[in-house]
Design a protein around this motif. Structure first.
Motif, PDB file in Angstrom:
ATOM      1  N   ALA A 190       0.338  -1.255  -0.134  1.00  0.00           N
ATOM      2  CA  ALA A 190       0.181  -0.057   0.403  1.00  0.00           C
ATOM      3  C   ALA A 190       0.825   1.671  -0.119  1.00  0.00           C
ATOM      4  O   ALA A 190       0.601   2.379  -0.545  1.00  0.00           O
ATOM      5  N   ALA A 191       2.045   1.526   0.874  1.00  0.00           N
ATOM      6  CA  ALA A 191       2.973   1.856   1.085  1.00  0.00           C
ATOM      7  C   ALA A 191       3.712   2.837  -0.428  1.00  0.00           C
ATOM      8  O   ALA A 191       3.737   3.940  -0.808  1.00  0.00           O
ATOM      9  N   ALA A 192       3.995   1.574  -1.703  1.00  0.00           N
ATOM     10  CA  ALA A 192       4.178   1.547  -2.776  1.00  0.00           C
ATOM     11  C   ALA A 192       3.380   1.913  -3.446  1.00  0.00           C
ATOM     12  O   ALA A 192       4.109   2.095  -4.724  1.00  0.00           O
ATOM     13  N   ALA A 202      -7.405   8.099   8.874  1.00  0.00           N
ATOM     14  CA  ALA A 202      -7.556   9.148   9.022  1.00  0.00           C
ATOM     15  C   ALA A 202      -6.651  10.251   8.533  1.00  0.00           C
ATOM     16  O   ALA A 202      -6.549  11.150   7.825  1.00  0.00           O
ATOM     17  N   TYR A 203      -5.940  10.207   8.888  1.00  0.00           N
ATOM     18  CA  TYR A 203      -4.489  10.921   9.176  1.00  0.00           C
ATOM     19  C   TYR A 203      -3.843   9.686   8.393  1.00  0.00           C
ATOM     20  O   TYR A 203      -3.550  10.329   7.023  1.00  0.00           O
ATOM     21  N   SER A 204      -3.836   8.656   7.347  1.00  0.00           N
ATOM     22  CA  SER A 204      -2.942   8.029   7.041  1.00  0.00           C
ATOM     23  C   SER A 204      -3.972   6.383   7.521  1.00  0.00           C
ATOM     24  O   SER A 204      -3.450   5.819   7.603  1.00  0.00           O
ATOM     25  N   PRO A 205      -4.453   6.086   5.598  1.00  0.00           N
ATOM     26  CA  PRO A 205      -5.111   4.470   5.473  1.00  0.00           C
ATOM     27  C   PRO A 205      -3.809   3.154   5.392  1.00  0.00           C
ATOM     28  O   PRO A 205      -3.852   2.534   6.290  1.00  0.00           O
ATOM     29  N   VAL A 206      -2.398   4.175   4.261  1.00  0.00           N
ATOM     30  CA  VAL A 206      -1.276   2.670   4.804  1.00  0.00           C
ATOM     31  C   VAL A 206      -1.301   2.963   6.005  1.00  0.00           C
ATOM     32  O   VAL A 206      -0.791   1.378   7.242  1.00  0.00           O
ATOM     33  N   ALA A 207      -1.053   3.837   7.423  1.00  0.00           N
ATOM     34  CA  ALA A 207      -0.597   3.758   8.904  1.00  0.00           C
ATOM     35  C   ALA A 207      -2.093   2.773   9.201  1.00  0.00           C
ATOM     36  O   ALA A 207      -1.447   1.639  10.150  1.00  0.00           O
ATOM     37  N   ALA A 208      -3.198   3.042   8.132  1.00  0.00           N
ATOM     38  CA  ALA A 208      -4.337   2.342   9.860  1.00  0.00           C
ATOM     39  C   ALA A 208      -4.100   0.604   9.244  1.00  0.00           C
ATOM     40  O   ALA A 208      -4.052  -0.456  10.106  1.00  0.00           O
ATOM     41  N   ILE A 209      -3.550  -0.150   7.957  1.00  0.00           N
ATOM     42  CA  ILE A 209      -3.306  -1.235   7.688  1.00  0.00           C
ATOM     43  C   ILE A 209      -2.166  -1.863   7.509  1.00  0.00           C
ATOM     44  O   ILE A 209      -2.320  -3.252   9.128  1.00  0.00           O
ATOM     45  N   GLY A 210      -0.849  -0.915   9.059  1.00  0.00           N
ATOM     46  CA  GLY A 210       0.481  -1.112   9.996  1.00  0.00           C
ATOM     47  C   GLY A 210      -0.284  -1.828  11.174  1.00  0.00           C
ATOM     48  O   GLY A 210       0.149  -2.352  11.455  1.00  0.00           O
ATOM     49  N   ALA A 211      -1.106  -0.612  11.284  1.00  0.00           N
ATOM     50  CA  ALA A 211      -1.865  -0.661  12.267  1.00  0.00           C
ATOM     51  C   ALA A 211      -2.350  -2.336  12.666  1.00  0.00           C
ATOM     52  O   ALA A 211      -2.059  -2.942  14.365  1.00  0.00           O
ATOM     53  N   ILE A 212      -3.090  -2.419  11.857  1.00  0.00           N
ATOM     54  CA  ILE A 212      -4.175  -4.119  11.942  1.00  0.00           C
ATOM     55  C   ILE A 212      -2.265  -5.145  12.424  1.00  0.00           C
ATOM     56  O   ILE A 212      -2.708  -6.447  12.885  1.00  0.00           O
ATOM     57  N   ALA A 213      -1.884  -4.867  10.962  1.00  0.00           N
ATOM     58  CA  ALA A 213      -0.694  -6.103  11.466  1.00  0.00           C
ATOM     59  C   ALA A 213       0.111  -5.593  12.594  1.00  0.00           C
ATOM     60  O   ALA A 213       0.554  -6.737  13.480  1.00  0.00           O
ATOM     61  N   VAL A 214       0.492  -4.570  13.773  1.00  0.00           N
ATOM     62  CA  VAL A 214       0.673  -4.549  14.829  1.00  0.00           C
ATOM     63  C   VAL A 214      -0.134  -4.947  15.745  1.00  0.00           C
ATOM     64  O   VAL A 214       0.397  -5.609  16.534  1.00  0.00           O
TER      65      VAL A 214
END
Length: 389
Positions: free
Chosen positions: A102-104, A169-181
């Motif tokens: 997603a980040a790429a 709301a700030y970063s959709p990519v960060a939301a996916i990363g948060a799920i992983a973490v």
């Protein structure tokens, strides 16, 4: 003896191990709970349509259904806790891959493929985690552990979307990363147990397809479908009563609070339900499903949601305990994976009917399924104990 992530010879303090398992089981569903919101926000940023995020969630769910039993079966002959942790690591790695893609700026299809890999091991990991409980506590404490786990699971499903929404709301990519973490939490919580030496089983998986087990898998599918009818159709229910679309959260909230109450009740009782009680629980769920389907007034619909929600953990605990007794010890992980699969199929069935035929048909099918299961369980109650609860 020194502990590490892979050590299964370590004997945990019984109470600490109990608490760790409950927390691991209750937080296991973070990726599943948060994925719809996270991937919808990501799809909105990539394609301009949040609806496309449903394809990613569908890929995860279908992969879970396809992989649940085969992946659990592949764990035969391997240490149970070690294999459970390995599956959680694979799930985390797949979600991290989705984050990197997603980040790429990769296509949504590539992200869906990575998410599908996470789903592929999810059902089996859940089944193995449930099987760990049998080696951790005696039969007398299993209902309480399942009740607490179910209660925490409902809290997880209520809070995870909110957390991910704020991050997204700030970063959709960060939301996916948060799920992983957040999805790694059960990996470090699952307790080590002293399980018997694992050997490859010669018992056929077809043993799990006998009528006594299939009945309870169908019951799980039906009750899961009725739950999905309220959760997936929440916005449509709000519109039915001329409320704002955002008011759909009211139905989901009522369902969630009732489910938490049901989980606490199971925990307090700490014993398996008797056959007549199970029929009463299914009957209560049937009445709730009919109330939601009828939609006569807002109050009756909310009462229906309360009835369905309250009996979610009650019946879910019973299904798990029944499979615990009916499945051969070598096949318990596969049996619990099948239970998770049945639940996923119920959600997909409801979502499919809702998308194709609309809310009334979807809720009608849900009500019909639960009524049928109630009749089937009532009839099976006349049989010898080894074929029913």
């Amino acid at each position: 003896m020194r502990r590490n992530l892979w050590n299964e010879d370590y004997t945990p303090d019984p109470n600490a191990g109990f608490a760790r398992w409950v927390l691991a089981f209750g937080t296991f569903g973070v990726p599943q709970a948060a994925a719809p919101i996270a991937f919808s926000l990501l799809a909105l940023s990539l394609t301009g349509s949040a609806d496309h995020g449903s394809w990613v969630v569908l890929a995860m769910t279908l992969a879970q259904i396809a992989g649940a039993v085969p992946v659990a079966r592949a764990g035969r002959g391997h240490p149970l806790v070690r294999y459970t942790r390995l599956l959680m690591i694979v799930r985390t790695g797949a979600l991290l891959a989705a984050t990197v893609l997603a980040a790429a700026g990769a296509t949504l299809w590539a992200i869906a493929l990575a998410a599908g890999c996470a789903g592929l091991v999810n059902g089996a990991a859940h089944g193995c985690l449930r099987a760990v409980l049998n080696h951790l506590v005696g039969p007398g404490r299993i209902p309480r552990a399942l009740g607490l786990g179910a209660t925490l699971n409902e809290v997880t499903f209520a809070s995870s979307p909110v957390i991910v929404s704020v991050i997204g709301a700030y970063s959709p990519v960060a939301a996916i990363g948060a799920i992983a973490v957040l999805g790694t939490v059960p990996l470090f919580l699952v307790p080590s147990v002293q399980a018997p030496p694992a050997t490859a089983s010669t018992v056929s998986s077809r043993t799990l397809l006998r009528p006594g087990i299939l009945l309870w898998l169908f019951c799980c599918l039906a009750t899961s479908a009725s739950t999905a009818g309220v959760e997936v159709g929440a916005v449509s229910l709000a519109l039915r009563f001329s409320l704002a679309p955002a008011a759909g959260a009211l139905f989901a909230l009522v369902l969630c609070l009732a489910s938490i109450s049901g989980g606490l009740w199971v925990t307090a009782r700490n014993r398996q339900a008797q056959p007549r009680a199970v029929i009463a629980y299914l009957l209560g769920t049937s009445v709730g499903a009919v109330f939601v389907w009828g939609g006569w007034t807002l109050v009756t619909t909310l009462v229906g949601a309360v009835l369905i929600g309250f009996f979610i953990p009650v019946l879910g605990t019973h299904y798990s305990l029944v499979l615990d007794r009916l499945a051969p010890p070598q096949l318990r992980a596969e049996a619990f994976s099948l239970l998770r699969t049945a639940s996923a199929v119920g959600v997909i069935a409801t979502s499919g009917v809702l998308a194709i035929a609309g809310l009334d048909w979807a809720l009608g099918v849900c009500a019909g399924l639960v009524v049928v299961t109630t009749v089937l369980v009532a009839v099976s109650g006349r049989r010898p104990p080894n074929t029913s609860a």
